[in-house]
Enzyme design. Structure first.
Site, PDB file in Angstrom:
ATOM      1  N   LEU A  63       0.824  -1.212   0.000  1.00  0.00           N
ATOM      2  CA  LEU A  63       0.000   0.000   0.000  1.00  0.00           C
ATOM      3  C   LEU A  63       0.855   1.259   0.000  1.00  0.00           C
ATOM      4  CD1 LEU A  63      -2.624  -1.033   2.706  1.00  0.00           C
ATOM      5  CD2 LEU A  63      -2.711  -1.421   0.238  1.00  0.00           C
ATOM      6  N   ASP A  64       0.290   2.335  -0.553  1.00  0.00           N
ATOM      7  CA  ASP A  64       0.959   3.633  -0.489  1.00  0.00           C
ATOM      8  C   ASP A  64       0.391   4.436   0.677  1.00  0.00           C
ATOM      9  OD1 ASP A  64      -1.504   4.615  -1.346  1.00  0.00           O
ATOM     10  OD2 ASP A  64      -0.821   5.045  -3.385  1.00  0.00           O
ATOM     11  N   GLN A  65       0.761   5.697   0.786  1.00  0.00           N
ATOM     12  CA  GLN A  65       0.328   6.525   1.912  1.00  0.00           C
ATOM     13  C   GLN A  65      -1.170   6.813   1.910  1.00  0.00           C
ATOM     14  OE1 GLN A  65       2.243   7.575  -0.600  1.00  0.00           O
ATOM     15  NE2 GLN A  65       1.911   9.731  -1.093  1.00  0.00           N
ATOM     16  N   PHE A  66      -1.854   6.516   0.795  1.00  0.00           N
ATOM     17  CA  PHE A  66      -3.292   6.760   0.708  1.00  0.00           C
ATOM     18  C   PHE A  66      -4.112   5.515   1.027  1.00  0.00           C
ATOM     19  CE2 PHE A  66      -1.126   9.573  -2.348  1.00  0.00           C
ATOM     20  CZ  PHE A  66      -1.370  10.776  -1.699  1.00  0.00           C
ATOM     21  N   VAL A  68      -4.074   2.584  -0.589  1.00  0.00           N
ATOM     22  CA  VAL A  68      -4.395   1.752  -1.755  1.00  0.00           C
ATOM     23  C   VAL A  68      -3.094   1.154  -2.299  1.00  0.00           C
ATOM     24  CG1 VAL A  68      -6.480   3.062  -2.355  1.00  0.00           C
ATOM     25  CG2 VAL A  68      -4.284   3.701  -3.363  1.00  0.00           C
TER      26      VAL A  68
END
Length: 188
Positions: A63-66, A68
């Site tokens: 996952l990224d910082q958002f 997703v």
């Protein structure tokens, strides 16, 4: 070497050596020698037939910082799907490497349709859409489970390389594996 104009500005004419000139770039010819596999329908097919499927689950570190799945991770999912597909038809990528060959992906186009989040289960569907002398063309799709929501569409090209990493013909036994898979799945 210099020439004066009516406004008083000077123009400098430069002559570059022929070796500096860019050579004439020929158009890609792969479309001309492209031959579809036997039993394979290529005319705008929208059906999801003849695909190899592998089910996976999103892991937290993807996952990224958002919250997703990071866009770069989808290329890994596609690679895993291609390797599993090739393994399922009898082509072991590690064996290809040990024998001095290689398979490179010079072109991969990915269209993102919707995000995946932590814990999502999804399926990667892979099929070969065509083959030329040295290239293998493939299509891949990712669908979220259980409702088969489309997540990603990908199209790519794989090139068979020799032990000096130069493009070489796709071996005939590899072509036959692809053809056998396609024919088998069109009958099913």
């Amino acid at each position: 070497m210099f020439q004066a104009t009516s406004t008083g500005a000077q123009i400098m004419h430069a002559a570059f050596p022929r070796s500096w000139r860019r050579g004439h770039v020929l158009p890609l010819r792969s479309a001309k020698i492209f031959k579809p596999l036997a039993c394979l329908e290529l005319r705008g097919s929208t059906g999801i037939g003849g695909f190899h499927e592998i089910e996976l689950k999103v892991r937290d570190y993807e996952l990224d910082q958002f919250g997703v799945v990071n866009n770069a991770v989808y290329a890994n999912y596609c690679q895993h799907g291609r390797h599993e597909f090739m393994d399922s038809i009898g082509i072991n990528c590690n064996e290809v490497s040990r024998s001095g060959g290689a398979l490179a992906i010079p072109e991969l186009t990915i269209k993102f349709l919707a995000p995946l989040r932590s814990g999502c289960r999804f399926v990667v569907k892979t099929r070969i859409s065509g083959i030329s002398l040295v290239r293998i063309y493939f299509e891949q799709f990712i669908f979220k489970l259980p409702n088969q929501e489309p997540i990603l569409e990908a199209k790519g090209t794989a090139v068979w390389l020799d032990n000096k990493y130069r493009p070489t013909r796709v071996p005939s036994h590899v072509r036959s594996y692809f053809g056998h898979f396609q024919c088998q799945h069109l009958v099913d």
